[in-house]
Design a protein around this motif. Structure first.
Motif, PDB file in Angstrom:
ATOM      1  N   UNK A  62       0.826  -1.207   0.000  1.00 35.99           N
ATOM      2  CA  UNK A  62       0.000   0.000   0.000  1.00 35.99           C
ATOM      3  C   UNK A  62       0.861   1.257   0.000  1.00 35.99           C
ATOM      4  N   UNK A  63       1.869   1.251   0.864  1.00 32.38           N
ATOM      5  CA  UNK A  63       2.767   2.408   0.945  1.00 32.38           C
ATOM      6  C   UNK A  63       3.498   2.624  -0.381  1.00 32.38           C
ATOM      7  N   UNK A  64       3.942   1.503  -0.985  1.00 29.17           N
ATOM      8  CA  UNK A  64       4.643   1.599  -2.257  1.00 29.17           C
ATOM      9  C   UNK A  64       3.758   2.164  -3.354  1.00 29.17           C
ATOM     10  N   UNK A  65       2.490   1.796  -3.354  1.00 29.83           N
ATOM     11  CA  UNK A  65       1.562   2.315  -4.362  1.00 29.83           C
ATOM     12  C   UNK A  65       1.318   3.810  -4.157  1.00 29.83           C
ATOM     13  N   UNK A  66       1.245   4.236  -2.893  1.00 25.32           N
ATOM     14  CA  UNK A  66       1.105   5.672  -2.619  1.00 25.32           C
ATOM     15  C   UNK A  66       2.306   6.442  -3.164  1.00 25.32           C
ATOM     16  N   UNK A  67       3.502   5.928  -2.888  1.00 25.39           N
ATOM     17  CA  UNK A  67       4.724   6.593  -3.367  1.00 25.39           C
ATOM     18  C   UNK A  67       4.759   6.595  -4.890  1.00 25.39           C
ATOM     19  N   UNK A  68       4.352   5.475  -5.498  1.00 26.31           N
ATOM     20  CA  UNK A  68       4.395   5.376  -6.959  1.00 26.31           C
ATOM     21  C   UNK A  68       3.468   6.405  -7.604  1.00 26.31           C
ATOM     22  N   UNK A  69       2.293   6.599  -7.015  1.00 22.74           N
ATOM     23  CA  UNK A  69       1.383   7.634  -7.524  1.00 22.74           C
ATOM     24  C   UNK A  69       2.023   9.010  -7.399  1.00 22.74           C
ATOM     25  N   UNK A  70       2.710   9.232  -6.272  1.00 27.52           N
ATOM     26  CA  UNK A  70       3.337  10.535  -6.044  1.00 27.52           C
ATOM     27  C   UNK A  70       4.425  10.816  -7.074  1.00 27.52           C
ATOM     28  N   UNK A  71       5.350   9.877  -7.259  1.00 22.67           N
ATOM     29  CA  UNK A  71       6.468  10.148  -8.159  1.00 22.67           C
ATOM     30  C   UNK A  71       6.022  10.184  -9.616  1.00 22.67           C
ATOM     31  N   UNK A  72       4.908   9.513  -9.912  1.00 22.09           N
ATOM     32  CA  UNK A  72       4.373   9.598 -11.271  1.00 22.09           C
ATOM     33  C   UNK A  72       3.904  11.013 -11.583  1.00 22.09           C
ATOM     34  N   UNK A  73       3.255  11.626 -10.622  1.00 20.42           N
ATOM     35  CA  UNK A  73       2.798  13.000 -10.815  1.00 20.42           C
ATOM     36  C   UNK A  73       3.985  13.966 -10.820  1.00 20.42           C
ATOM     37  N   UNK A  74       4.956  13.691  -9.953  1.00 22.20           N
ATOM     38  CA  UNK A  74       6.160  14.517  -9.910  1.00 22.20           C
ATOM     39  C   UNK A  74       6.907  14.432 -11.237  1.00 22.20           C
ATOM     40  N   UNK A  75       6.965  13.239 -11.806  1.00 22.92           N
ATOM     41  CA  UNK A  75       7.646  13.011 -13.085  1.00 22.92           C
ATOM     42  C   UNK A  75       7.111  13.955 -14.161  1.00 22.92           C
ATOM     43  N   UNK A  76       5.810  14.098 -14.229  1.00 25.17           N
ATOM     44  CA  UNK A  76       5.196  14.956 -15.246  1.00 25.17           C
ATOM     45  C   UNK A  76       5.570  16.429 -15.022  1.00 25.17           C
TER      46      UNK A  76
ATOM     47  N   UNK B 170      13.401   0.146   2.130  1.00 25.42           N
ATOM     48  CA  UNK B 170      12.415  -0.924   1.997  1.00 25.42           C
ATOM     49  C   UNK B 170      11.362  -0.546   0.956  1.00 25.42           C
ATOM     50  N   UNK B 171      10.917   0.698   1.017  1.00 20.23           N
ATOM     51  CA  UNK B 171       9.915   1.167   0.055  1.00 20.23           C
ATOM     52  C   UNK B 171      10.465   1.230  -1.371  1.00 20.23           C
ATOM     53  N   UNK B 172      11.759   1.525  -1.515  1.00 20.10           N
ATOM     54  CA  UNK B 172      12.320   1.604  -2.865  1.00 20.10           C
ATOM     55  C   UNK B 172      12.258   0.252  -3.563  1.00 20.10           C
ATOM     56  N   UNK B 173      12.433  -0.832  -2.794  1.00 19.90           N
ATOM     57  CA  UNK B 173      12.302  -2.169  -3.380  1.00 19.90           C
ATOM     58  C   UNK B 173      10.881  -2.402  -3.864  1.00 19.90           C
ATOM     59  N   UNK B 174       9.905  -1.976  -3.063  1.00 17.36           N
ATOM     60  CA  UNK B 174       8.501  -2.162  -3.438  1.00 17.36           C
ATOM     61  C   UNK B 174       8.121  -1.307  -4.646  1.00 17.36           C
ATOM     62  N   UNK B 175       8.598  -0.071  -4.672  1.00 18.13           N
ATOM     63  CA  UNK B 175       8.305   0.821  -5.800  1.00 18.13           C
ATOM     64  C   UNK B 175       8.914   0.263  -7.083  1.00 18.13           C
ATOM     65  N   UNK B 176      10.117  -0.296  -6.979  1.00 14.64           N
ATOM     66  CA  UNK B 176      10.746  -0.911  -8.152  1.00 14.64           C
ATOM     67  C   UNK B 176       9.924  -2.095  -8.642  1.00 14.64           C
TER      68      UNK B 176
END
Length: 423
Positions: A140-154, A175-181
């Motif tokens: 769940x935490x990884x998905x939250x971060x992934x949504x964040x960096x996707x918006x930041x990317x744009x 730990x989260x970086x592994x999940x985001x990857x």
């Protein structure tokens, strides 16, 4: 010139070396090393800017937390096309924390665009980003971060040219970086070239329990002892201030000992920092999800918070899990969600197959790591065979800005091989 020197420093480093990090005591390393740049020729100032963006427009934000309704992140961009690295912060830390900024300085000096990302246990992330507002389940935490960096990317791509994307994190952020990857292997929005994990937790519950217990043992399970020791240390500091100018020139560890600070005091300090984050999470998850454990009514915008924190009363991470997380996820996922079941979702083992088979991720930790058991370290060595360095000492993240560690990190991110460390 600094970038050239740093590049030469990395490229021509020896392949096998003795490790000479100065703080051999894991508690001293954890307290002193995590705030000290120990790598030469790193830019002292970089053009960091803080941004705010909105994520969940329909969310009702408690009045007293209205100032946190927009998600915050920090960015420093090169003036030319360059790779970009996302830096995921440790437990409770913001995107502008000192530790995250030091990593931003390192990578910016090495020629990267850099983006600082707050911990999912940071107040701003819980209020403005998290769907569940109940952090700890790493997917769940990884998905939250992934949504964040996707918006930041744009946003970043409108301001700068980006060649490739990289990812790194320290402590919980590792730990989260592994999940985001892992998530990106499915979504393919970034196709991260390399991912670097600095002192990751293997199981969040285990690491949190270690830190909970560290504080309790250091104060002999009596919170009054905490304030007694803080007063004593403050008195010692007051007595020494201005009376010994040479003290400032001494080895930092010697200064600690001169102040009468013992290993037990250092354990208390480390445990206290984590406990303060746990207190925040207890309050935030309760208030934003209206669970009624500590907060049983709407909080006014300028209301005195004393009564609520009196109820929380130094609540631990264990309290958070048992009083808030387990009941909440039991409602979400069914009655079979027990404490033991929840622990499984806080563990890197949920993506073990991916971690074993990807060659883009490297992990580093320390033999005397405070938040890992011996079994945790063995597990990391087994999963990341050929892609892990276990340094002989450094405590928890204490050596992450040491020049040998930085050299290995940048070398790996640029596609180089690992460097063996003599024990």
């Amino acid at each position: 010139m600094k970038k050239l020197l740093l590049s030469l420093f990395i490229l021509f480093g020896i392949n096998v070396y003795s490790y000479n990090y100065p703080f051999k005591n894991p508690y001293v390393a954890t307290v002193l090393g995590t705030s000290m740049m120990m790598t030469p020729d790193i830019d002292e100032k970089i053009p960091i800017e803080e941004y705010r963006i909105s994520f969940i427009e329909t969310r009702e934000t408690p009045a007293n937390l209205d100032y946190q309704k927009d998600y915050k992140f920090s960015v420093a961009l090169q003036d030319k096309k360059a790779p970009l690295v996302f830096i995921l912060s440790g437990t409770g830390s913001s995107s502008t924390s000192l530790k995250t900024e030091l990593f931003q300085r390192i990578f910016y000096t090495a020629g990267y665009h850099v983006v600082g990302v707050s911990s999912t246990m940071n107040t701003n992330s819980v209020v403005s980003l998290s769907y569940e507002k109940m952090p700890g389940i790493i997917l769940n935490d990884g998905m939250d971060i992934y949504r964040a960096i996707n918006k930041i990317k744009k946003i970043v791509e409108k301001k700068a040219k980006v060649s490739d994307y990289y990812l790194m994190g320290y402590s919980l952020g590792a730990t989260h970086s592994a999940m985001v990857s892992y998530i990106d292997e499915i979504e393919k929005d970034f196709n991260f070239k390399r991912v670097f994990m600095v002192n990751p937790a293997v199981n969040l519950y285990t690491s949190a329990s270690i830190l909970d217990n560290m504080l309790e043992k250091s104060i002999d399970n009596d919170i009054r002892n905490l304030f007694v020791r803080i007063n004593t240390i403050t008195d010692n500091l007051t007595l020494l201030t201005g009376k010994n100018e040479d003290l400032r020139k001494e080895n930092p560890e010697k200064v600690l000992r001169t102040l009468g600070i013992t290993d037990k005091d250092l354990q208390m300090g480390i445990g206290l920092v984590f406990r303060l984050s746990a207190i925040d999470i207890n309050f935030l998850s309760d208030a934003t999800n209206k669970r009624g454990v500590y907060v049983d009514k709407e909080i006014e915008k300028y209301e005195n918070m004393g009564a609520y924190f009196e109820k929380i009363n130094f609540a631990s991470f264990e309290d958070y899990v048992k009083r808030l997380a387990v009941p909440y996820y039991r409602e979400q996922y069914g009655t079979k969600m027990s404490l033991e079941e929840l622990k499984k979702y806080t563990d890197l083992k949920v993506i073990e197959d991916y971690l074993r088979n990807t060659d883009k991720i490297m992990a580093v930790t320390n033999r005397d790591e405070l938040i890992l058991t011996k079994e945790n370290i063995k597990y990391l060595q087994d999963v990341f065979k050929g892609r892990i360095i276990v340094y002989p000492y450094g405590g928890h993240c204490g050596n992450m800005y040491y020049y040998e560690n930085v050299k290995n990190m940048l070398n790996f991110m640029r596609g180089g091989k690992l460097v063996e460390v003599k024990k």
